[in-house]
Scaffold this motif. Structure first.
Motif, PDB file in Angstrom:
ATOM      1  N   ASN A  22       0.774  -1.213  -0.014  1.00  0.00           N
ATOM      2  CA  ASN A  22       0.003   0.382   0.115  1.00  0.00           C
ATOM      3  C   ASN A  22       1.036   0.991  -0.108  1.00  0.00           C
ATOM      4  O   ASN A  22       1.463   1.504   0.982  1.00  0.00           O
ATOM      5  CB  ASN A  22      -1.083  -0.092   1.093  1.00  0.00           C
ATOM      6  N   GLY A  23       0.660   1.735  -1.210  1.00  0.00           N
ATOM      7  CA  GLY A  23       2.069   3.171  -1.534  1.00  0.00           C
ATOM      8  C   GLY A  23       1.292   3.731  -2.125  1.00  0.00           C
ATOM      9  O   GLY A  23       0.342   3.854  -2.685  1.00  0.00           O
ATOM     10  N   GLU A  24       2.322   5.128  -2.735  1.00  0.00           N
ATOM     11  CA  GLU A  24       1.990   6.895  -3.413  1.00  0.00           C
ATOM     12  C   GLU A  24       3.291   6.516  -4.086  1.00  0.00           C
ATOM     13  O   GLU A  24       4.044   6.212  -3.602  1.00  0.00           O
ATOM     14  CB  GLU A  24       1.784   7.481  -2.258  1.00  0.00           C
ATOM     15  N   ARG A  25       2.948   6.541  -5.206  1.00  0.00           N
ATOM     16  CA  ARG A  25       4.056   6.779  -6.402  1.00  0.00           C
ATOM     17  C   ARG A  25       4.262   8.427  -5.869  1.00  0.00           C
ATOM     18  O   ARG A  25       4.012   9.328  -5.621  1.00  0.00           O
ATOM     19  CB  ARG A  25       3.240   6.990  -7.221  1.00  0.00           C
ATOM     20  N   GLY A  26       5.781   8.103  -5.907  1.00  0.00           N
ATOM     21  CA  GLY A  26       7.318   9.036  -5.918  1.00  0.00           C
ATOM     22  C   GLY A  26       8.220   9.410  -7.170  1.00  0.00           C
ATOM     23  O   GLY A  26       7.397   8.376  -7.589  1.00  0.00           O
ATOM     24  N   MET A  27       8.414  10.578  -6.853  1.00  0.00           N
ATOM     25  CA  MET A  27       9.847  10.402  -8.613  1.00  0.00           C
ATOM     26  C   MET A  27      10.348   9.132  -8.534  1.00  0.00           C
ATOM     27  O   MET A  27      11.325   9.192  -9.237  1.00  0.00           O
ATOM     28  CB  MET A  27       9.673  12.009  -8.646  1.00  0.00           C
ATOM     29  N   LYS A  28      11.025   9.403  -7.141  1.00  0.00           N
ATOM     30  CA  LYS A  28      12.229   8.117  -7.185  1.00  0.00           C
ATOM     31  C   LYS A  28      11.620   6.610  -6.998  1.00  0.00           C
ATOM     32  O   LYS A  28      12.949   5.804  -6.865  1.00  0.00           O
ATOM     33  CB  LYS A  28      13.695   8.893  -6.109  1.00  0.00           C
ATOM     34  N   CYS A  66      10.701  13.322   0.912  1.00  0.00           N
ATOM     35  CA  CYS A  66      11.384  13.123   1.539  1.00  0.00           C
ATOM     36  C   CYS A  66      11.794  14.151   1.977  1.00  0.00           C
ATOM     37  O   CYS A  66      12.938  14.375   1.062  1.00  0.00           O
ATOM     38  CB  CYS A  66      12.124  11.930   1.198  1.00  0.00           C
ATOM     39  N   ASN A  67      12.530  14.637   3.130  1.00  0.00           N
ATOM     40  CA  ASN A  67      13.656  15.235   3.406  1.00  0.00           C
ATOM     41  C   ASN A  67      15.184  14.738   3.672  1.00  0.00           C
ATOM     42  O   ASN A  67      15.995  15.660   3.318  1.00  0.00           O
ATOM     43  CB  ASN A  67      12.953  15.896   4.653  1.00  0.00           C
ATOM     44  N   ARG A  73       6.108  13.276  -3.772  1.00  0.00           N
ATOM     45  CA  ARG A  73       5.159  12.907  -4.426  1.00  0.00           C
ATOM     46  C   ARG A  73       4.055  14.234  -4.769  1.00  0.00           C
ATOM     47  O   ARG A  73       4.329  14.763  -4.354  1.00  0.00           O
ATOM     48  CB  ARG A  73       3.962  11.945  -3.856  1.00  0.00           C
ATOM     49  N   LYS A  74       3.576  14.297  -6.620  1.00  0.00           N
ATOM     50  CA  LYS A  74       2.780  15.322  -6.958  1.00  0.00           C
ATOM     51  C   LYS A  74       2.143  15.627  -5.878  1.00  0.00           C
ATOM     52  O   LYS A  74       1.577  14.291  -5.202  1.00  0.00           O
ATOM     53  CB  LYS A  74       2.897  15.091  -8.510  1.00  0.00           C
ATOM     54  N   PRO A  75       1.676  16.627  -6.117  1.00  0.00           N
ATOM     55  CA  PRO A  75       0.204  16.687  -4.743  1.00  0.00           C
ATOM     56  C   PRO A  75      -1.345  16.209  -5.499  1.00  0.00           C
ATOM     57  O   PRO A  75      -1.598  15.883  -7.252  1.00  0.00           O
ATOM     58  CB  PRO A  75      -0.029  18.127  -5.355  1.00  0.00           C
ATOM     59  N   GLU A  76      -2.085  15.981  -4.935  1.00  0.00           N
ATOM     60  CA  GLU A  76      -3.348  15.261  -5.507  1.00  0.00           C
ATOM     61  C   GLU A  76      -4.416  16.134  -6.104  1.00  0.00           C
ATOM     62  O   GLU A  76      -5.006  15.783  -6.959  1.00  0.00           O
ATOM     63  CB  GLU A  76      -4.259  14.630  -4.527  1.00  0.00           C
ATOM     64  N   GLU A  77      -3.731  16.939  -5.590  1.00  0.00           N
ATOM     65  CA  GLU A  77      -5.185  18.939  -6.637  1.00  0.00           C
ATOM     66  C   GLU A  77      -3.501  19.601  -7.243  1.00  0.00           C
ATOM     67  O   GLU A  77      -2.895  20.169  -6.296  1.00  0.00           O
ATOM     68  CB  GLU A  77      -5.792  19.550  -6.293  1.00  0.00           C
ATOM     69  N   TRP A  78      -4.007  20.020  -8.437  1.00  0.00           N
ATOM     70  CA  TRP A  78      -2.999  20.813  -9.056  1.00  0.00           C
ATOM     71  C   TRP A  78      -3.822  22.289  -8.932  1.00  0.00           C
ATOM     72  O   TRP A  78      -4.249  21.721  -9.990  1.00  0.00           O
ATOM     73  CB  TRP A  78      -1.329  20.472  -9.815  1.00  0.00           C
ATOM     74  N   ASP A  79      -2.979  23.056  -8.989  1.00  0.00           N
ATOM     75  CA  ASP A  79      -3.322  24.444  -9.489  1.00  0.00           C
ATOM     76  C   ASP A  79      -2.713  25.222 -10.092  1.00  0.00           C
ATOM     77  O   ASP A  79      -1.706  25.956  -8.371  1.00  0.00           O
ATOM     78  CB  ASP A  79      -4.689  25.067  -8.552  1.00  0.00           C
ATOM     79  N   ALA A  80      -2.104  26.289 -10.880  1.00  0.00           N
ATOM     80  CA  ALA A  80      -0.920  27.027 -10.634  1.00  0.00           C
ATOM     81  C   ALA A  80      -1.023  27.925 -10.025  1.00  0.00           C
ATOM     82  O   ALA A  80      -0.560  28.745  -9.390  1.00  0.00           O
ATOM     83  CB  ALA A  80      -1.408  27.807 -12.313  1.00  0.00           C
ATOM     84  N   ALA A  81      -2.449  28.346  -9.663  1.00  0.00           N
ATOM     85  CA  ALA A  81      -2.126  29.914  -8.454  1.00  0.00           C
ATOM     86  C   ALA A  81      -1.541  29.326  -6.985  1.00  0.00           C
ATOM     87  O   ALA A  81      -1.119  30.034  -6.630  1.00  0.00           O
ATOM     88  CB  ALA A  81      -3.827  29.797  -8.112  1.00  0.00           C
TER      89      ALA A  81
END
Length: 83
Positions: A22-28, A66-67, A73-81
């Protein structure tokens, strides 16, 4: 909980129990869900699948970073604002 949890001891969190299914996709690498109890009743947070660190942060839009290694992981909702 039917899934077997993997115990992981870290300097940041002590022992947490990681659900490697059970996980969330990250860039790395993925961010796996971690629990404070072996039965998976009490959710704790996330473990970075790239470096195994529990030193992660989540913002109000659901972005996880990850610090330790910079995995994101990109935001669930993204808005250019929000930039």
């Amino acid at each position: 909980m039917a899934v077997e949890l993997d115990p992981l001891t870290t300097p940041e969190a002590g022992t947490v129990h990681v659900d490697r299914h059970n996980g969330e996709r990250g860039m790395k690498g993925p961010f796996f869900v971690a629990y404070t109890t072996a039965d998976g009743e009490e959710r704790w947070g996330y473990v970075c699948g790239n470096c195994e660190s529990t030193d992660n942060a989540m913002d109000t839009m659901g972005r996880i970073e990850c610090n330790a290694c910079g995995n994101v992981r990109k935001p669930e909702e993204w808005d250019a604002a929000h930039e």
